[in-house]
Design a protein around this motif. Sequence first.
Motif, short mmCIF file in Angstrom:
data_model
loop_
_atom_site.label_atom_id
_atom_site.label_comp_id
_atom_site.label_asym_id
_atom_site.label_seq_id
_atom_site.Cartn_x
_atom_site.Cartn_y
_atom_site.Cartn_z
N LYS A 1 38.98 87.21 57.67
CA LYS A 1 39.93 86.85 58.73
C LYS A 1 39.77 85.40 59.20
CE LYS A 1 40.37 91.53 60.45
NZ LYS A 1 40.31 92.40 61.60
N GLN A 2 39.13 84.57 58.40
CA GLN A 2 38.97 83.16 58.74
C GLN A 2 39.67 82.34 57.65
OE1 GLN A 2 34.96 81.74 58.88
NE2 GLN A 2 35.54 79.74 59.66
N ALA A 3 40.46 81.37 58.07
CA ALA A 3 41.17 80.51 57.13
C ALA A 3 40.29 79.34 56.73
CB ALA A 3 42.47 80.01 57.74
N LEU A 4 40.10 79.19 55.44
CA LEU A 4 39.39 78.04 54.88
C LEU A 4 40.35 77.33 53.95
CD1 LEU A 4 35.99 79.75 54.05
CD2 LEU A 4 36.49 78.28 55.99
N TYR A 5 40.11 76.05 53.74
CA TYR A 5 41.04 75.26 52.95
C TYR A 5 40.30 74.57 51.81
CZ TYR A 5 44.07 76.13 56.87
OH TYR A 5 44.82 76.75 57.83
N GLN A 6 40.97 74.52 50.66
CA GLN A 6 40.45 73.84 49.47
C GLN A 6 41.45 72.76 49.06
OE1 GLN A 6 40.11 76.91 46.52
NE2 GLN A 6 38.17 77.66 47.33
N VAL A 7 40.94 71.71 48.44
CA VAL A 7 41.81 70.65 47.92
C VAL A 7 41.68 70.67 46.40
CG1 VAL A 7 42.25 68.17 47.86
CG2 VAL A 7 41.54 69.26 49.99
N ILE B 1 47.05 60.01 43.34
CA ILE B 1 46.51 61.24 42.76
C ILE B 1 47.21 62.43 43.41
CG2 ILE B 1 44.43 62.61 42.42
CD1 ILE B 1 42.84 59.99 42.74
N PRO B 2 48.09 63.11 42.67
CA PRO B 2 48.77 64.27 43.25
C PRO B 2 47.75 65.38 43.52
CG PRO B 2 49.36 64.01 40.94
CD PRO B 2 48.50 62.84 41.31
N SER B 3 47.73 65.86 44.73
CA SER B 3 46.78 66.91 45.11
C SER B 3 47.46 67.85 46.09
CB SER B 3 45.53 66.27 45.73
OG SER B 3 45.90 65.41 46.78
N VAL C 1 43.78 65.02 51.24
CA VAL C 1 44.98 65.01 50.40
C VAL C 1 45.78 63.74 50.63
CG1 VAL C 1 47.23 66.12 50.07
CG2 VAL C 1 45.17 67.49 50.08
N ALA C 2 45.92 63.31 51.87
CA ALA C 2 46.67 62.08 52.17
C ALA C 2 46.00 60.87 51.52
CB ALA C 2 46.78 61.89 53.67
N ARG C 3 44.67 60.81 51.58
CA ARG C 3 43.94 59.69 50.98
C ARG C 3 44.10 59.69 49.46
NH1 ARG C 3 38.49 59.36 49.47
NH2 ARG C 3 38.26 61.44 50.31
N LEU C 4 44.01 60.88 48.84
CA LEU C 4 44.18 60.97 47.39
C LEU C 4 45.60 60.60 46.97
CD1 LEU C 4 42.18 64.25 46.71
CD2 LEU C 4 41.54 61.95 45.97
#
Length: 160
Positions: A121-127, A110-112, A102-105
């Motif tokens: 019970k597991q946290a996953l992340y999407q951009v 590029i707003p992201s 996200v920082a690179r975009l």
Amino acid sequence: MNTETNRSGEANPWAGKNGRYHVIAAVVLLSYVAFAAYDTTGFYGGYMNRCREQPESAECKPLNPAPKVRRLDPALTLDYGRGKLAIEVGSNMGEAEANNLVARLQASGIPSRVVKILRRKQALYQVQIGRFLTQKNANEVGAQLQAEGFISRFSVVAYK
């Protein structure tokens, strides 16, 4: 303890110290002046002369030059306000990896955003990038971002 008070009624901790304050202040001031005189004529002056004569030497180059950042074409619309679709450029990532993407975009204009998803019970992340009204529009923008090298792969998903 021998302390006098000044006109404002505050105690003077240096009163009766036989001028130690003045001696310490003079030593500090002389040390500063001596170092400044030495530094400008000796070390710094020599350094500047070497860099003027040999600008390609290793000591004259910046240690961490800032990378050149490509910017997004300003004519490209990424946010349609109430759109229900988004471009997903990263999924099932760790939090640090998603934040770095996200920082690179965002540095490229590029707003992201990072979306946290809980699975078993597991946290996953999407951009996700943008907000689009139609699948066609999202695919066109994703293909353009991919062609320009901002993203490597994408899919069109529901805006979260």
